[in-house]
Scaffold this motif. Structure first.
Motif, PDB file in Angstrom:
ATOM      1  N   GLU A  45       0.906  -0.851  -0.116  1.00 27.82           N
ATOM      2  CA  GLU A  45      -0.003  -0.109  -0.239  1.00 27.82           C
ATOM      3  C   GLU A  45       0.533   1.358   0.476  1.00 27.82           C
ATOM      4  O   GLU A  45       0.206   2.555  -0.615  1.00 27.82           O
ATOM      5  CB  GLU A  45      -0.808  -0.312   1.228  1.00 27.82           C
ATOM      6  N   ASP A  46       2.261   0.911   1.021  1.00 33.11           N
ATOM      7  CA  ASP A  46       2.965   2.682   1.072  1.00 33.11           C
ATOM      8  C   ASP A  46       3.887   2.147  -0.430  1.00 33.11           C
ATOM      9  O   ASP A  46       3.936   3.478  -0.917  1.00 33.11           O
ATOM     10  CB  ASP A  46       3.640   2.168   1.878  1.00 33.11           C
ATOM     11  N   GLN A  47       3.946   1.369  -1.204  1.00 32.05           N
ATOM     12  CA  GLN A  47       4.271   1.424  -2.431  1.00 32.05           C
ATOM     13  C   GLN A  47       3.696   1.761  -3.487  1.00 32.05           C
ATOM     14  O   GLN A  47       4.037   3.136  -4.058  1.00 32.05           O
ATOM     15  CB  GLN A  47       5.032   0.109  -2.460  1.00 32.05           C
ATOM     16  N   ALA A  48       2.431   1.641  -3.459  1.00 31.32           N
ATOM     17  CA  ALA A  48       1.703   2.511  -4.328  1.00 31.32           C
ATOM     18  C   ALA A  48       1.511   3.934  -4.201  1.00 31.32           C
ATOM     19  O   ALA A  48       1.180   4.691  -4.973  1.00 31.32           O
ATOM     20  CB  ALA A  48      -0.359   1.845  -3.817  1.00 31.32           C
ATOM     21  N   ARG A  49       1.612   4.363  -2.723  1.00 34.18           N
ATOM     22  CA  ARG A  49       1.357   5.847  -1.968  1.00 34.18           C
ATOM     23  C   ARG A  49       2.579   6.503  -2.609  1.00 34.18           C
ATOM     24  O   ARG A  49       2.397   8.040  -3.186  1.00 34.18           O
ATOM     25  CB  ARG A  49       1.630   5.671  -0.600  1.00 34.18           C
ATOM     26  N   TYR A  50       3.660   5.880  -2.855  1.00 42.33           N
ATOM     27  CA  TYR A  50       4.891   6.544  -3.518  1.00 42.33           C
ATOM     28  C   TYR A  50       4.785   6.566  -5.009  1.00 42.33           C
ATOM     29  O   TYR A  50       4.960   7.762  -5.284  1.00 42.33           O
ATOM     30  CB  TYR A  50       6.228   5.392  -2.923  1.00 42.33           C
TER      31      TYR A  50
END
Length: 90
Positions: A45-50
């Motif tokens: 999820e945080d990779q997608a946010r990046y």
């Protein structure tokens, strides 16, 4: 064995690396080291946010990272906070 901090030979990571190069020194010194040193440790999820962050305008990102303003989007605020926490430890 490959250095875990070296860019991977995968096209997604390489694409992110090139998109992280913004042409504004203040952003480059935050985003490139973050991508190389911390991105792989993020959850999906945080990779997608990046990735979502990289679609934003440089001027907006600069304001967020200089803490002059905050993104309206909670996902963007989360990734900005994660990146800032690496350069402003408690």
């Amino acid at each position: 064995m490959q250095d875990p901090k070296a860019p991977a030979d995968n096209s997604d990571f390489n694409r992110l690396w090139w998109h992280s190069r913004r042409g504004m020194l203040e952003l480059d010194v935050l985003l490139i080291p973050f991508l190389e040193e911390a991105y792989r440790d993020l959850n999906a999820e945080d990779q997608a946010r990046y990735s979502k962050l990289l679609t934003c305008e440089d001027v907006d990102m600069f304001e967020w990272f200089m803490q002059r303003s905050r993104p309206d989007d909670a996902d963007l605020q989360r990734i900005v906070d994660i990146i800032l926490s690496r350069v402003q430890p408690d």
